[in-house]
Each structure stands twice: as structure tokens, then as C-alpha cells.
Design a protein around this motif. Structure first.
Motif, PDB file in Angstrom:
ATOM      1  N   ALA A 202       0.835  -1.203   0.000  1.00 43.36           N
ATOM      2  CA  ALA A 202       0.000   0.000   0.000  1.00 43.36           C
ATOM      3  C   ALA A 202       0.867   1.248   0.000  1.00 43.36           C
ATOM      4  N   GLU A 207      -4.951   3.371   2.031  1.00 42.44           N
ATOM      5  CA  GLU A 207      -4.943   2.250   1.090  1.00 42.44           C
ATOM      6  C   GLU A 207      -4.713   0.931   1.826  1.00 42.44           C
ATOM      7  N   ILE A 211      -7.294  -2.198   1.569  1.00 44.33           N
ATOM      8  CA  ILE A 211      -6.843  -3.525   1.133  1.00 44.33           C
ATOM      9  C   ILE A 211      -7.163  -4.573   2.194  1.00 44.33           C
TER      10      ILE A 211
END
Length: 221
Positions: A202, A207, A211
Motif C-alpha cells: 500500500a 490504502e 486492502i
């Protein structure tokens, strides 16, 4: 609505239904599942439970041929219930039937001993076919689930501390707040965050959380 007329399995010349235990914390979903199973002459719902602990008790009472187990439940999770049932009854046949679509969720269930993994949006006949497959063949892994596993190779292995930090990141805590929560220095937390970004590939904290949620590494309760 068509009714399936598949005949019960025959044992010593006598019909035998596959006896099923349904475990889910939503009564409405259990009712729907009961209605689906009632369409199949060779399947019989013998018990229900609304959480993992109740599932363990129900399994002891009914000794079902196949158990359909949700993973997200109060009191005791589905994965914990699968583990405990198999500790007592190693031959138990359990299928995870859940909304969880992450590859990590699938791995957790299979590693706990589940014989199959189904998503709740499957068509009603797929549930029946999965029950029959696990009862007769011992295993079922739909193509969609297998593709999900193949999509993420190799697996992400996080330490317990990294998981804890990731959960706190998902709640919006900053490094200083996380440090206070886990009783470590802010510098230590920064190291954990860097490791998480690297392992999850990431670019930033947001992020990393996205994820992790997508893959079922963590969940927002």
C-alpha cells in the motif's frame, strides 16, 4: 416456484435424508435457508443456532451430517465454533456460508477445518448441491472462491501486533493515539505502520486499510 424432487439417498434399501444444522445470527436468513432446504426431498433441517456457542451445543444434541456455518456471529465466531466442533468430532462436515468474501476469511475457515466455503448470494440449488457434495465427496470449493484464493498469492502474514495496529488504523487513530493504546512508543508504531504498508503493498495508511478490509484481514464490527 419449482420443487426439487431428488430422492433421498438409499442406505440398505431405505431412504436416508442428509441431516443439516443451520447456524446464523439472523433469524430471517435462517428462515430463508429452511425454506430452501425444504424444497429438496433428500435434505432435512434438524436444528438451528444463532451464535457459535449455541452451534456447539446444537451439534452435540443433533449430530448433523452437514453443518452450514456463518462466520460473523456474536458470543463465538463461526471459525471458533468450527474449531471447537472438530476438536470434539473430527469427522464433522462443516460448510462456511457467509457474506465474507476476502481471501483471508476463506483461508481462516478452511484452516479451521471447514469442508467448503459458500457466499450467501449463491442460488438456492447451489446450497443443496454443496451439501450433497460435502456429504458424499467430503469437499466443495466453488470456482468463484477458488479464483479469489488464486488472486492473492502469496498470502499476507501479519503478526498479532501488526493486526492490532491495523485495526486501530481502521478506526481512524493516529500514531500517537495507537501508541497510547498499545502502550508502546510512537516510534515503535511508525515501524509497525511501515511494515504494514510494505506487506500490504500500500502507498499510504488509507490504502492499507482498504486492502485489509477487502481481503478480510480485518473487519469493521
Amino acid at each position: 416456484m419449482s420443487v426439487t424432487t431428488k430422492q433421498p439417498l438409499a442406505v440398505n434399501g431405505r431412504p436416508q435424508r442428509i441431516r443439516i444444522l443451520a447456524v446464523d445470527d439472523h433469524p430471517i436468513y435462517r428462515d430463508g435457508l429452511a425454506a430452501v432446504l425444504a424444497l429438496h426431498a433428500d435434505l432435512e433441517l434438524v436444528g438451528e443456532a444463532g451464535d457459535g456457542a449455541a452451534a456447539l451445543d446444537a451439534y452435540r444434541v443433533h449430530q448433523p451430517d452437514v453443518t452450514l456455518m456463518d462466520l460473523s456471529m456474536p458470543v463465538m465466531s463461526g471459525v471458533e465454533a468450527i474449531t471447537k466442533i472438530l476438536e470434539e468430532s473430527p469427522a464433522a462436515k462443516i460448510i462456511a456460508l457467509t457474506t465474507y468474501q476476502g481471501d483471508t476469511d476463506i483461508h481462516r475457515a478452511l484452516e479451521a477445518g471447514a469442508r467448503g466455503y459458500l457466499l450467501k448470494d449463491v442460488l438456492r440449488n447451489e446450497v443443496a448441491d454443496a451439501v450433497r457434495a460435502v456429504w458424499t465427496q467430503g469437499w466443495i470449493l466453488p470456482d468463484a472462491v477458488a479464483r479469489r484464493l488464486a488472486q492473492y498469492v502469496p498470502r499476507v502474514e501479519l503478526t498479532d501486533r501488526e493486526l492490532e495496529v491495523l485495526q486501530l488504523m481502521a478506526k481512524g487513530l493516529r500514531n500517537k493515539e495507537i501508541a497510547s493504546h498499545i502502550h508502546r512508543t510512537e516510534a515503535t508504531v511508525k515501524v509497525h505502520v511501515l511494515h504494514l504498508l510494505s506487506k500490504l503493498r500500500a502507498q499510504d495508511r488509507t490504502e492499507a486499510v482498504v486492502i485489509a478490509l477487502k481481503r478480510g484481514i480485518i473487519h469493521l464490527d
